[in-house]
Enzyme design. Sequence first.
Site, PDB file in Angstrom:
ATOM      1  N   LYS A   1       0.907  -1.247  -0.056  1.00 34.21           N
ATOM      2  CA  LYS A   1       0.024  -0.002  -0.056  1.00 34.21           C
ATOM      3  C   LYS A   1       0.855   1.215  -0.023  1.00 34.21           C
ATOM      4  O   LYS A   1       0.556   2.348  -0.623  1.00 34.21           O
ATOM      5  CB  LYS A   1      -1.060  -0.019   1.195  1.00 34.21           C
ATOM      6  CG  LYS A   1      -2.141  -1.109   1.010  1.00 34.21           C
ATOM      7  CD  LYS A   1      -2.681  -1.372   2.201  1.00 34.21           C
ATOM      8  CE  LYS A   1      -3.567  -2.591   2.010  1.00 34.21           C
ATOM      9  NZ  LYS A   1      -4.355  -3.148   2.965  1.00 34.21           N
TER      10      LYS A   1
ATOM     11  N   GLN B   1      -5.058  -2.154   9.118  1.00 29.73           N
ATOM     12  CA  GLN B   1      -4.682  -3.407   8.503  1.00 29.73           C
ATOM     13  C   GLN B   1      -5.370  -4.645   9.470  1.00 29.73           C
ATOM     14  O   GLN B   1      -4.995  -4.641  10.687  1.00 29.73           O
ATOM     15  CB  GLN B   1      -3.251  -3.711   8.364  1.00 29.73           C
ATOM     16  CG  GLN B   1      -2.659  -4.860   7.807  1.00 29.73           C
ATOM     17  CD  GLN B   1      -3.186  -4.938   6.293  1.00 29.73           C
ATOM     18  OE1 GLN B   1      -3.110  -4.030   5.279  1.00 29.73           O
ATOM     19  NE2 GLN B   1      -3.952  -6.168   5.789  1.00 29.73           N
TER      20      GLN B   1
ATOM     21  N   ASP C   1     -11.424   1.899   3.003  1.00 30.18           N
ATOM     22  CA  ASP C   1     -11.692   0.282   2.758  1.00 30.18           C
ATOM     23  C   ASP C   1     -13.136  -0.082   2.440  1.00 30.18           C
ATOM     24  O   ASP C   1     -13.445  -1.112   1.926  1.00 30.18           O
ATOM     25  CB  ASP C   1     -11.454  -0.618   4.116  1.00 30.18           C
ATOM     26  CG  ASP C   1      -9.770  -1.196   3.856  1.00 30.18           C
ATOM     27  OD1 ASP C   1      -9.495  -1.410   2.856  1.00 30.18           O
ATOM     28  OD2 ASP C   1      -9.505  -1.714   4.960  1.00 30.18           O
TER      29      ASP C   1
END
Length: 284
Positions: free
Chosen positions: A51, A95, A118
């Site tokens: 990322k 995460q 997300d």
Amino acid sequence: MIISGKELSVKLKDEMKAQVATFPDKYGRVPHLVVILVGEDPGSVSYVTGKAKASEYVGIRNTTIRKPDTISEAELLSLIGELNADDSVDGILVQLPLPKHISEDNVIAAIAKEKDVDGFHPLNVAALWQKQDCVLPCTPKGIIKMLKVAGVEIKGKRAVVIGRSNIVGLPVSKLLLDENATVTIAHSRTVDLPSVTRNAEILVVAIGRPKFVTADMVAEGAVVIDVGVNRDPETGKLCGDVDFAAIEPKASVITPVPGGVGPMTITCLMENTIECFLRKHSIM
Ligand code: NAP
């Protein structure tokens, strides 16, 4: 036809890079993504590194905050609260998975909806199911983009999704439904799975079991999207949920693992960060 998520990602990231390069002049800064990594799980470290690399390529500012796996839920929620209040932060991603003593539901719900890159926040999920403006979850979004770029007509097709997780199976089913496919969702309790999957014109597999889908489960000419990321028990190499070598000759379109859905997930994360930034500047 093999759809290379890797190649498509490079093209899309190049387009975003050119777009982001115009932002300092237009808005005084570039988008800022903050990624929180708890613990040192090698899989998570590798995703977070991916990322950061993608952000750097596109020109998005990336801050990775690393915390030990002894951090308490309260401390993590407090950090998220600070980032929510920080005007210089456009996107926040924690995460997953998190250590057992931290509730992932509480953490996801703590991220401000407008910074939820997300697309996992309950309000974003609700908006998706109510066909309202929302941040689309990255993996399902990437899958629909790949199908469109490959010229697959989704409307009117029989789509089967194996898997019903909140992260992949359910949202990808909803996006296929929104594209007017007729969608069947299969799962671990589905009786006679091969008879269901053989009926699919579009088959999306998100299970997490190496080479689970065999050639006899797939119709001639089907479009096969393999979301799974596994280790092949024989070779130790990365592989999908689909037996690629056996199914590729039968499928009209198929995605490889690695190099298929995975790169598109990160690319859509970049896109979501830009979208959150632009929404904040009220110019979308
Ligand atoms: P998950 O939460 O574990 O869900 C797995 C789903 O598969 C469940 O719905 C389960 O059914 C179903 N399933 C398990 N065994 C089955 C069987 N024998 N027959 C039919 N269905 C079965 O996993 P996930 O988060 O959705 O992830 C799935 C895979 O995608 C994993 O390999 C993950 O690493 C990968 N993934 C890849 C990306 C990417 O960017 N490429 C992103 C996310 C996830 P039940 O609901 O009945 O238990």
